[in-house]
Scaffold this active site. Structure first.
Site, PDB file in Angstrom:
ATOM      1  CE  LYS A  63     -33.468  -0.474  47.593  1.00 11.48           C
ATOM      2  NZ  LYS A  63     -33.230  -1.666  48.444  1.00 11.48           N
ATOM      3  CG  ASP A  99     -30.649  -4.115  47.923  1.00 13.32           C
ATOM      4  OD1 ASP A  99     -29.879  -3.582  48.752  1.00 13.32           O
ATOM      5  OD2 ASP A  99     -31.684  -3.558  47.507  1.00 13.32           O
TER       6      ASP A  99
END
Length: 252
Positions: A63, A99
């Protein structure tokens, strides 16, 4: 047919492919979604070209490390410093962070009060998104890391006093994720009680060892399934919007 996928290192635990398969079948969308395990994120452009990806999600451990290979970041992804959703458009890779949306939905479902103090386990990409949301909602927090240079606390510094000050505990590490279901973060569990709320971003297993122990001690608990679903839907909206804009450009 459009092609999407999930980029990560070990993906046997992931429910994402099934989530999108069901969505595509139910909504008669001409697309597929595959799990793409990679040992080196430096090859991401080759993978995108080879598989003709229109977009993809990103998970552990990429990420943060994917960012140098992207051409552009959304404003939120820039602020977070982590990406879990990428659009492929005209050969350009554009990174987003959905997210954030999943974490917001989860904290809202848990009815987290704004005057609590959170203890965030981990300092990686997922933890950065948690920190961003906490800052957005004025939730004070401290971070815990195995590396004393990266967090406010290391695990051996946690005691009953620290736990009493932090009544919201958020696990943003992979500890306890399948297949290592018996693992749990090294917390002083006897200091957790009914006043605590414990949110584990892991969704497989549905009840991690952390959540099992916390629930037995009276804490309110939540796993990462709502976060998974919410961030996946947010990713789809981003991909679909990019696709529709591309088609409109074709017509023009």
């Amino acid at each position: 047919m459009r092609h999407y996928g999930l980029i990560g290192r070990h993906l046997s635990h992931s429910f994402s492919a099934n989530f999108f398969r069901v969505k595509f079948e139910n909504e008669r969308i001409d697309a597929d979604y595959t799990l793409i395990e990679m040992e080196d994120i430096a090859t991401i452009r080759e993978i995108v070209a080879e598989r003709e990806l229109s977009g993809f999600n990103v998970t552990i451990p990429y990420k943060e490390s994917i960012i140098p290979y992207l051409d552009e970041l959304s404003e939120e992804a820039q602020k977070v410093g982590a990406v879990n959703c990428v659009v492929v458009r005209g050969g350009r890779l554009i990174g987003y962070n959905t997210d954030i949306t999943g974490i917001e939905a989860s904290l809202e479902w848990m009815d987290v009060e704004m005057n609590v103090r959170a203890l965030i386990l981990g300092t990686g990409g997922a933890a950065k998104a948690v920190q961003y949301v906490c800052n957005k909602y004025n939730i004070a927090f401290s971070t815990v890391s195995r590396d004393k240079e990266r967090g406010d606390y290391t695990y051996d510094m946690l005691d009953s006093e620290v736990m009493a000050r932090h009544t919201l505990i958020i696990n943003a590490t992979p500890v306890g994720m399948a297949p290592n279901k018996d693992d749990a973060p090294a917390l002083p569990y006897d200091a957790i009680g009914a006043e605590h709320k414990v949110f584990d971003l892991i969704y497989n297993p549905a009840t991690t060892e952390l959540l099992s122990r916390a629930k037995a001690l009276g804490a309110t608990t939540m796993n990462g399934i709502l976060m998974l679903q919410t961030q996946a839907i947010a990713s789809w909206h981003i991909w679909q919007r990019a696709y529709e804009e591309f088609k409109e450009g074709d017509i023009c």
